[in-house]
Design an enzyme around this catalytic site. Structure first.
Site, mmCIF file in Angstrom:
data_model
loop_
_atom_site.group_PDB
_atom_site.id
_atom_site.type_symbol
_atom_site.label_atom_id
_atom_site.label_comp_id
_atom_site.label_asym_id
_atom_site.label_seq_id
_atom_site.Cartn_x
_atom_site.Cartn_y
_atom_site.Cartn_z
ATOM 1 N N SER A 46 -2.159 -6.777 5.274
ATOM 2 C CA SER A 46 -1.437 -6.044 4.119
ATOM 3 C C SER A 46 -0.552 -5.174 4.417
ATOM 4 C CB SER A 46 -2.533 -5.517 3.107
ATOM 5 O OG SER A 46 -3.453 -4.778 4.003
ATOM 6 N N ASP A 339 -3.298 4.227 -1.085
ATOM 7 C CA ASP A 339 -4.586 3.715 -1.798
ATOM 8 C C ASP A 339 -5.611 4.048 -0.970
ATOM 9 O OD1 ASP A 339 -4.568 1.365 -0.492
ATOM 10 O OD2 ASP A 339 -3.598 0.261 -2.151
ATOM 11 N N HIS A 342 -4.514 1.683 2.341
ATOM 12 C CA HIS A 342 -3.118 1.637 2.841
ATOM 13 C C HIS A 342 -2.278 2.872 2.827
ATOM 14 C CE1 HIS A 342 -4.424 -2.497 0.999
ATOM 15 N NE2 HIS A 342 -3.972 -2.689 2.296
#
Length: 375
Positions: A46, A339, A342
């Site tokens: 990610s 978040d 991340h």
């Protein structure tokens, strides 16, 4: 799977960026004499996924195709796990490349792989078992790369394709999910193997992938090592009595991984003819940002911008996951973390320039990315 809703103005904004991606003047060097621009092939998780998971059968835990993701730069959710651009987006810009397309972009979309392709998948690991069935593991990403290789040979001819692949930079962010998966699921991996064997398995799978790409013609590889995983907002809250301290067991795994990765890359450089690499010390860079955010123009180093609970460590950003409640900060540029897992675009921007220019404290290995692209 949720469908992205594009406004006409947002489409024009993205289209304009694809055609006229700006460059950073202070980070340029002269092109090689043949003026060949290196392509960028992106693998991993990610930290680099630009939207591949939008197009697979998975859950919203591994997707970011809903607001407020993408709110600051693209003005709509692209599937990137940030408020804006990722490391790979900035690196492409510095290298005079357009935004690199995701491999799984919809059929009918104009596809040109000459500048590179993004194969990364949020949640992916080097181990096939990591979040199996919900992500595109690294082995599958390399299988997709081989399809692109065949496309390039058909489109450009063998000689030109060979030159493209040998001049390209192969950019990896992998390993995080292999180590946090057992903490977040009912996986018995940590109980089944010692920490050292767990790391050996991850490194062995990554090494195999590097060798496969090398055999096909790849010579220039870029890596980011792992952050102190126990210090991510989501990991700080796993043990209620921990009082927000970093989860040391997870951070220790990351540290073992980083040492093993460096050792393997040094050995490869010695044994593989023409093998060149850049290794960015994300662990040090992120720790500096978390502990001294003001040095980087930010205010908050440990609490996420989007989420809920202590440190906003509950992975609820966007209200589409298991926990629906979430809070959102007013200015993501003031935060290191976007978040629970991340980073913000501001953090990625700072790090990408360190990677490109070769910040002394965060560059491990013989080349920074600027040098790697222009060799």
């Amino acid at each position: 799977m949720a469908n992205l809703s594009f406004t006409f103005s947002a489409f024009l904004l993205l289209h304009h960026h694809l055609l006229f991606s700006s460059t950073i003047s202070e980070a340029k060097t002269e092109h090689r004499s043949n003026d060949r621009v290196s392509s960028l092939f992106i693998f991993g998780d990610s930290f680099l996924d630009a939207g591949n998971n939008n197009y697979i059968n998975t859950t919203t835990l591994d997707q970011a195709n809903f607001l407020p993701y993408g709110e600051t730069y693209f003005r709509f959710p692209t599937g990137r796990f940030s408020d804006g651009r990722l490391l790979s987006d900035f690196i492409a810009e510095y290298a005079n490349l357009p935004l690199i397309p995701t491999f799984l972009q919809p059929p009918g979309t104009h596809r040109n792989y000459s500048n590179g392709v993004n194969f990364a998948s949020a949640g992916a690991g080097a181990l096939v078992e990591t979040f199996k069935g919900f992500v595109i593991d690294l082995k599958t990403q390399v299988m997709y790369y081989k399809k692109v290789e065949n496309w390039l040979r058909c489109k450009l001819g063998n000689n030109e394709a060979k030159l493209t692949l040998s001049h390209a930079v192969y950019f990896f962010s992998i390993g995080t999910n292999d180590y946090i998966n057992p903490f977040l699921t009912n996986s018995t991996l940590l109980n089944s193997y010692s920490n050292s064997i767990h790391v050996e398995m991850v490194i062995a799978n990554l090494t195999q992938v590097i060798h496969e790409i090398y055999k096909i013609g790849g010579r220039k590889f870029a890596f980011i090592n792992l952050p102190a995983l126990g210090c991510l907002p989501a990991m700080r809250i796993l043990e209620p009595g921990n009082n927000g301290k970093c989860l040391e067991e997870a951070s220790n795994l990351a540290s073992l991984h980083n040492k093993a990765l460096y050792k393997v890359l040094v050995e490869m450089e010695e044994k593989l003819k023409g093998f060149k690499y850049s290794l960015f010390d994300l662990e040090t860079s992120l720790r500096q940002m978390m502990n001294h955010p003001s040095k980087y123009g930010m205010k908050e180093g440990k609490r996420a911008c989007c989420g809920t609970g202590k440190y906003r460590g509950v992975f609820s950003c966007g209200g589409k996951r298991i926990v629906k409640k979430f809070e959102l900060c007013k200015n993501p540029n003031e935060y290191v973390f976007w978040d629970s897992f991340h980073l913000t675009e501001m953090s990625y921007k700072q790090m990408s320039f360190q990677m490109w220019a070769g910040d002394v404290s965060t560059t491990i290995g013989p080349y920074n990315l600027n040098q790697l692209f222009h060799i």
